[in-house]
Design a protein around this motif. Structure first.
Motif, mmCIF file in Angstrom:
data_model
loop_
_atom_site.group_PDB
_atom_site.id
_atom_site.type_symbol
_atom_site.label_atom_id
_atom_site.label_comp_id
_atom_site.label_asym_id
_atom_site.label_seq_id
_atom_site.Cartn_x
_atom_site.Cartn_y
_atom_site.Cartn_z
ATOM 1 N N PRO A 69 0.808 -1.226 0.000
ATOM 2 C CA PRO A 69 0.000 0.000 0.000
ATOM 3 C C PRO A 69 0.841 1.276 0.000
ATOM 4 C CG PRO A 69 -0.140 -1.096 2.127
ATOM 5 C CD PRO A 69 0.672 -1.982 1.243
ATOM 6 N N ARG A 70 0.283 2.323 -0.597
ATOM 7 C CA ARG A 70 0.939 3.625 -0.627
ATOM 8 C C ARG A 70 1.323 4.068 0.776
ATOM 9 N NH1 ARG A 70 -2.912 7.780 -1.010
ATOM 10 N NH2 ARG A 70 -2.486 7.989 1.176
ATOM 11 N N SER A 71 0.481 3.790 1.753
ATOM 12 C CA SER A 71 0.769 4.232 3.122
ATOM 13 C C SER A 71 2.039 3.591 3.679
ATOM 14 C CB SER A 71 -0.423 3.961 4.043
ATOM 15 O OG SER A 71 -0.750 2.583 4.059
ATOM 16 N N PHE A 72 2.401 2.403 3.223
ATOM 17 C CA PHE A 72 3.654 1.776 3.646
ATOM 18 C C PHE A 72 4.842 2.583 3.121
ATOM 19 C CE2 PHE A 72 7.198 -1.179 3.456
ATOM 20 C CZ PHE A 72 7.099 -1.843 4.675
ATOM 21 N N PHE A 73 4.771 2.977 1.846
ATOM 22 C CA PHE A 73 5.837 3.789 1.262
ATOM 23 C C PHE A 73 5.904 5.159 1.934
ATOM 24 C CE2 PHE A 73 4.730 0.754 -2.054
ATOM 25 C CZ PHE A 73 5.976 0.200 -2.300
ATOM 26 N N ASP A 74 4.738 5.733 2.240
ATOM 27 C CA ASP A 74 4.696 7.028 2.923
ATOM 28 C C ASP A 74 5.315 6.927 4.315
ATOM 29 O OD1 ASP A 74 3.378 8.080 0.739
ATOM 30 O OD2 ASP A 74 1.423 8.247 1.738
ATOM 31 N N MET A 75 4.930 5.885 5.056
ATOM 32 C CA MET A 75 5.372 5.731 6.440
ATOM 33 C C MET A 75 6.884 5.520 6.543
ATOM 34 S SD MET A 75 3.935 3.048 9.302
ATOM 35 C CE MET A 75 2.311 3.791 9.353
ATOM 36 N N PHE A 76 7.462 4.794 5.585
ATOM 37 C CA PHE A 76 8.871 4.433 5.666
ATOM 38 C C PHE A 76 9.721 5.083 4.566
ATOM 39 C CE2 PHE A 76 6.494 0.935 7.649
ATOM 40 C CZ PHE A 76 6.961 1.126 8.940
ATOM 41 N N ALA A 77 9.228 6.199 4.029
ATOM 42 C CA ALA A 77 9.930 6.882 2.931
ATOM 43 C C ALA A 77 11.371 7.197 3.287
ATOM 44 C CB ALA A 77 9.179 8.156 2.540
ATOM 45 N N ARG A 87 9.504 16.437 3.614
ATOM 46 C CA ARG A 87 8.395 15.559 3.243
ATOM 47 C C ARG A 87 8.897 14.398 2.391
ATOM 48 N NH1 ARG A 87 3.919 20.019 1.565
ATOM 49 N NH2 ARG A 87 3.465 20.730 3.674
ATOM 50 N N PRO A 88 9.550 13.428 3.018
ATOM 51 C CA PRO A 88 10.132 12.329 2.246
ATOM 52 C C PRO A 88 9.109 11.546 1.429
ATOM 53 C CG PRO A 88 10.551 12.056 4.603
ATOM 54 C CD PRO A 88 9.815 13.325 4.437
ATOM 55 N N LYS A 89 7.876 11.432 1.939
ATOM 56 C CA LYS A 89 6.884 10.655 1.187
ATOM 57 C C LYS A 89 6.586 11.292 -0.173
ATOM 58 C CE LYS A 89 2.744 12.602 3.363
ATOM 59 N NZ LYS A 89 1.632 12.277 4.248
ATOM 60 N N LEU A 90 6.741 12.603 -0.250
ATOM 61 C CA LEU A 90 6.505 13.273 -1.534
ATOM 62 C C LEU A 90 7.632 13.015 -2.525
ATOM 63 C CD1 LEU A 90 4.933 16.665 -0.397
ATOM 64 C CD2 LEU A 90 3.791 14.557 -1.118
ATOM 65 N N GLN A 91 8.756 12.502 -2.043
ATOM 66 C CA GLN A 91 9.836 12.092 -2.944
ATOM 67 C C GLN A 91 9.605 10.681 -3.461
ATOM 68 O OE1 GLN A 91 13.640 12.511 -1.105
ATOM 69 N NE2 GLN A 91 13.345 14.674 -0.665
ATOM 70 N N VAL A 92 9.103 9.804 -2.601
ATOM 71 C CA VAL A 92 8.934 8.401 -2.979
ATOM 72 C C VAL A 92 7.805 8.223 -3.994
ATOM 73 C CG1 VAL A 92 8.356 6.091 -2.113
ATOM 74 C CG2 VAL A 92 9.947 7.531 -0.848
ATOM 75 N N ARG A 93 6.767 9.001 -3.896
ATOM 76 C CA ARG A 93 5.634 8.844 -4.812
ATOM 77 C C ARG A 93 6.025 9.000 -6.285
ATOM 78 N NH1 ARG A 93 0.886 11.914 -1.349
ATOM 79 N NH2 ARG A 93 0.976 10.505 0.451
ATOM 80 N N TRP A 95 8.905 8.347 -7.533
ATOM 81 C CA TRP A 95 9.719 7.173 -7.837
ATOM 82 C C TRP A 95 8.810 6.004 -8.218
ATOM 83 C CZ3 TRP A 95 13.164 7.137 -2.820
ATOM 84 C CH2 TRP A 95 13.909 8.328 -2.751
ATOM 85 N N LEU A 96 7.753 5.815 -7.435
ATOM 86 C CA LEU A 96 6.797 4.747 -7.726
ATOM 87 C C LEU A 96 6.170 4.960 -9.106
ATOM 88 C CD1 LEU A 96 5.118 4.605 -4.219
ATOM 89 C CD2 LEU A 96 6.360 2.710 -5.283
ATOM 90 N N GLN A 97 5.761 6.184 -9.371
ATOM 91 C CA GLN A 97 5.118 6.481 -10.653
ATOM 92 C C GLN A 97 6.074 6.260 -11.822
ATOM 93 O OE1 GLN A 97 1.719 7.172 -11.032
ATOM 94 N NE2 GLN A 97 2.369 6.547 -13.088
ATOM 95 N N GLU A 98 7.331 6.619 -11.662
ATOM 96 C CA GLU A 98 8.315 6.394 -12.734
ATOM 97 C C GLU A 98 8.467 4.897 -13.010
ATOM 98 O OE1 GLU A 98 9.650 8.421 -14.773
ATOM 99 O OE2 GLU A 98 9.578 10.375 -13.806
ATOM 100 N N LEU A 99 8.507 4.081 -11.966
ATOM 101 C CA LEU A 99 8.621 2.632 -12.165
ATOM 102 C C LEU A 99 7.391 2.077 -12.864
ATOM 103 C CD1 LEU A 99 10.312 1.648 -8.796
ATOM 104 C CD2 LEU A 99 11.324 1.499 -11.081
ATOM 105 N N VAL A 100 6.219 2.595 -12.545
ATOM 106 C CA VAL A 100 5.000 2.192 -13.259
ATOM 107 C C VAL A 100 5.092 2.627 -14.714
ATOM 108 C CG1 VAL A 100 2.502 2.590 -13.459
ATOM 109 C CG2 VAL A 100 3.513 2.154 -11.211
ATOM 110 N N ASN A 101 5.527 3.850 -14.952
ATOM 111 C CA ASN A 101 5.652 4.357 -16.325
ATOM 112 C C ASN A 101 6.617 3.518 -17.150
ATOM 113 O OD1 ASN A 101 3.935 6.414 -15.553
ATOM 114 N ND2 ASN A 101 5.535 7.978 -15.468
#
Length: 194
Positions: A69-77, A87-93, A95-101
């Motif tokens: 879940p996104r919340s796992f990435f947010d919690m442990f960014a 705001r580390p979670k705003l950096q990880v998001r 990254w996730l989107q690039e991997l999906v792309n």
């Protein structure tokens, strides 16, 4: 997507890979999939390159076919995924989107993220010490200022549910038969459950 997809990236994703298969024995590449995955990572030039690559390789620790879940990435960014700043979670998001792309990750921010088994096997095969990587996940969970509920008390699709349902995966993966396993087990017993 942030300059991450260039002509070379498109070429490697669309060309005929018979030549790569023929050379595979000499180059250490074991399959066309390995070639495509490896070249995709090498050719990615986005501004989030280091974070994207780090996150990609950390997927070796997650169970197969389980959306994280996104919340796992947010919690442990910061503590697990290496993001920095206010705001580390705003950096990880991104990254996730690039991997999906790049088609190296499946899922979305609502349902969670996971890897196709071939891509996950690629990550595992390149993880220098999977036991240590799993141990780091368990250590991060133990250091979290959080009480982890039992699975029946956790809301599905949350970090809490993921940890309750799949934390044992990481614990099992962290145990290598080494002496430090006893200390880790003792710390796990100390943590209260709700």
């Amino acid at each position: 997507a942030g300059g991450g997809v260039n002509k070379d990236f498109v070429d490697v994703r669309s060309k005929d890979h018979h030549e790569a298969l023929r050379r595979a024995g000499n180059s250490g590449i074991t399959s066309v999939e390995d070639h495509i995955i490896g070249r995709s990572l090498v050719l990615y030039r986005g501004s989030h390159r280091d974070g994207v690559r780090r996150l990609f390789h950390l997927f070796a620790v997650f169970p197969e076919d389980v959306p994280i879940p996104r919340s796992f990435f947010d919690m442990f960014a910061a503590s697990l995924f290496g993001a920095t700043g206010k705001r580390p979670k705003l950096q990880v998001r991104p990254w996730l989107q690039e991997l999906v792309n790049m088609s190296l990750l499946q899922g979305d921010f609502v349902a969670g993220f996971f890897m196709h088994d071939i891509i996950r096997e690629y990550c595992i095969s390149r993880c220098p010490d999977l036991h240590q990587a799993q141990r780091e996940v368990v250590e991060v969970l133990l250091r979290a200022d959080h009480v982890w509920p039992r699975v029946e008390k956790a809301e599905a699709g949350t970090a809490e549910y993921y940890v309750a349902a799949h934390g044992s995966w990481h614990i099992k993966g962290a145990m290598s038969g080494a002496a430090e396993d006893e200390a880790l087990a003792a710390r796990l017993v100390e943590n209260p459950e709700v």
